[in-house]
Scaffold this motif. Structure first.
Motif, short mmCIF file in Angstrom:
data_model
loop_
_atom_site.label_atom_id
_atom_site.label_comp_id
_atom_site.label_asym_id
_atom_site.label_seq_id
_atom_site.Cartn_x
_atom_site.Cartn_y
_atom_site.Cartn_z
N SER A 172 -27.16 50.17 -70.87
CA SER A 172 -28.07 49.12 -71.34
C SER A 172 -27.28 47.92 -71.86
N SER A 173 -27.99 46.86 -72.16
CA SER A 173 -27.33 45.64 -72.63
C SER A 173 -26.63 45.85 -73.96
N ARG A 174 -27.16 46.75 -74.81
CA ARG A 174 -26.48 47.02 -76.09
C ARG A 174 -25.31 47.96 -75.91
N GLY A 175 -25.31 48.79 -74.85
CA GLY A 175 -24.17 49.58 -74.44
C GLY A 175 -23.64 50.50 -75.51
N GLY A 176 -22.44 51.02 -75.25
CA GLY A 176 -21.78 51.88 -76.21
C GLY A 176 -21.46 53.24 -75.64
N THR A 177 -20.45 53.90 -76.24
CA THR A 177 -20.08 55.26 -75.91
C THR A 177 -20.53 56.17 -77.05
N PHE A 178 -21.03 57.36 -76.71
CA PHE A 178 -21.62 58.24 -77.71
C PHE A 178 -21.04 59.65 -77.60
N LEU A 179 -20.93 60.30 -78.76
CA LEU A 179 -20.55 61.70 -78.87
C LEU A 179 -21.81 62.46 -79.26
N THR A 180 -22.34 63.27 -78.36
CA THR A 180 -23.58 64.00 -78.62
C THR A 180 -23.26 65.47 -78.88
N ARG A 181 -23.67 65.94 -80.07
CA ARG A 181 -23.45 67.33 -80.47
C ARG A 181 -24.76 68.10 -80.31
N ILE A 182 -24.69 69.22 -79.59
CA ILE A 182 -25.86 70.05 -79.31
C ILE A 182 -25.61 71.44 -79.89
N THR A 183 -26.58 71.95 -80.64
CA THR A 183 -26.53 73.32 -81.15
C THR A 183 -27.57 74.13 -80.38
N PRO A 184 -27.17 74.84 -79.34
CA PRO A 184 -28.15 75.51 -78.47
C PRO A 184 -29.07 76.48 -79.21
N SER A 185 -28.58 77.18 -80.23
CA SER A 185 -29.40 78.19 -80.90
C SER A 185 -30.58 77.59 -81.66
N THR A 186 -30.43 76.34 -82.12
CA THR A 186 -31.50 75.70 -82.89
C THR A 186 -32.17 74.55 -82.16
N GLY A 187 -31.49 74.05 -81.13
CA GLY A 187 -32.01 72.89 -80.42
C GLY A 187 -31.67 71.57 -81.06
N ASP A 188 -30.90 71.59 -82.16
CA ASP A 188 -30.53 70.34 -82.83
C ASP A 188 -29.64 69.48 -81.94
N VAL A 189 -29.92 68.19 -81.94
CA VAL A 189 -29.14 67.22 -81.17
C VAL A 189 -28.81 66.05 -82.09
N THR A 190 -27.52 65.75 -82.21
CA THR A 190 -27.08 64.62 -83.03
C THR A 190 -26.09 63.80 -82.22
N SER A 191 -26.29 62.49 -82.20
CA SER A 191 -25.39 61.61 -81.45
C SER A 191 -24.73 60.62 -82.42
N TYR A 192 -23.44 60.39 -82.17
CA TYR A 192 -22.65 59.46 -82.96
C TYR A 192 -22.05 58.40 -82.04
N SER A 193 -21.88 57.20 -82.56
CA SER A 193 -21.12 56.19 -81.82
C SER A 193 -19.66 56.63 -81.75
N SER A 194 -19.08 56.56 -80.56
CA SER A 194 -17.69 56.97 -80.40
C SER A 194 -16.76 55.89 -80.95
N PRO A 195 -15.71 56.29 -81.66
CA PRO A 195 -14.74 55.30 -82.13
C PRO A 195 -13.84 54.78 -81.01
N VAL A 196 -13.96 55.40 -79.82
CA VAL A 196 -13.14 55.03 -78.67
C VAL A 196 -14.07 54.83 -77.48
N PRO A 197 -14.03 53.67 -76.81
CA PRO A 197 -14.87 53.49 -75.63
C PRO A 197 -14.34 54.29 -74.45
N GLY A 198 -15.22 55.04 -73.80
CA GLY A 198 -14.89 55.76 -72.57
C GLY A 198 -13.70 56.69 -72.65
N PRO A 199 -13.62 57.60 -73.64
CA PRO A 199 -12.49 58.54 -73.66
C PRO A 199 -12.58 59.54 -72.53
N ASP A 200 -11.42 60.04 -72.06
CA ASP A 200 -11.44 61.07 -71.03
C ASP A 200 -10.93 62.40 -71.55
#
Length: 272
Positions: A172-200
């Protein structure tokens, strides 16, 4: 490991990623745990694997990053194969199209982040950008509107205990790289802005993380360390790391605080 007699070299890509097997081919899975080395011969492999992942009970998974739709049959070609410890196929199915990042969790479920050709290519699960799968091919998880933006490209993936991390960037126009943490047992999903664009490369332990960005096809990477302060990942150090061999696509995966980074013919373990 695949013998060179099964391989063909494309002139358009340098490094190990430029070699690809002619199907069907035979390979050997080598697993090293401490001082113990285990080998399993795998015959008649009929996909060109982009990803290898271990599963519980000494099983393992091979996945091709691409698939296509058979219009006559109305189905997507299988691109994932689950193998027994002895190297016998147990199941094959499709886990979506255009997969730059894949990881398996402690329970054996499969987690995928897709590229733009998959997201906009018509495959229903790929279109969401991220997905989770059971090892019989059923979808186990979908974002369901819980991401801060719509993904455009997956970057890398990691696990920490019961949790799964998928790293991606948006288009999107606002863009950004995100770190998304998923806890399968509870279904919790939390996303953070990555401090590094496009890490591999990415690995996390508690509130610490290590991220890498390759100098494509060169013998160096940017190595960045970060800490989570409440809801924000902040960079604590940066350095240029000289490595034994060239670093190319799909070379980094995080496991319980350790980043495994392939550099040429060498695996490096970098602790978060």
């Amino acid at each position: 490991m695949v013998h060179r007699r099964y391989l063909d070299r494309t002139r358009y890509l340098k490094g190990w990623i430029g070699w690809r097997p002619d199907v069907p081919f035979t390979g050997e899975l080598v697993t090293i745990t401490g001082q113990e080395e285990r080998r399993a011969l795998v015959k008649d492999i009929r996909i060109r694997p982009s990803h290898l992942a271990l599963l519980p009970d000494s099983r393992f998974l091979l996945v091709s990053g691409r698939t296509f739709r058979n219009e006559a049959e109305g189905r997507w070609t299988p691109n994932a194969v689950v193998f027994s410890p002895s190297g016998t196929p147990e199941a094959e199915f499709c886990v979506g199209d255009d997969i730059p990042a894949l990881v398996t969790d402690v329970h054996g479920d499969i987690w995928t982040a897709y590229g733009d050709e998959g997201i906009y290519g018509g495959h229903p699960e790929s279109g969401a950008g991220l997905a989770g799968w059971h090892t019989q091919g059923q979808r186990a998880w979908a974002p369901a509107g819980r991401l801060p933006d719509h993904p455009l490209e997956g970057c890398t993936a990691a696990t920490e205990g019961e949790q799964v991390w998928l790293v991606w960037y948006s288009g999107s126009s606002r863009g950004g790289t995100f770190l998304t943490r998923i806890t399968p047992s509870t279904g919790d999903v939390t996303s953070y802005s990555s401090p590094v664009p496009g890490p591999d490369g990415f690995a996390v332990r508690g509130n610490r993380a290590v991220l890498t960005r390759r100098d494509h096809n060169k013998r160096s990477v940017a190595l960045i360390r970060a800490e989570l302060n409440g809801t924000t990942w902040a960079v604590t150090s940066r350095r240029r790391l000289r490595v034994p061999g060239r670093v190319v696509m799909r070379c980094g995966q995080g496991r319980d605080g350790s980043l495994w980074l392939r550099t040429g013919n060498t695996w490096l373990r970098i602790e978060a």
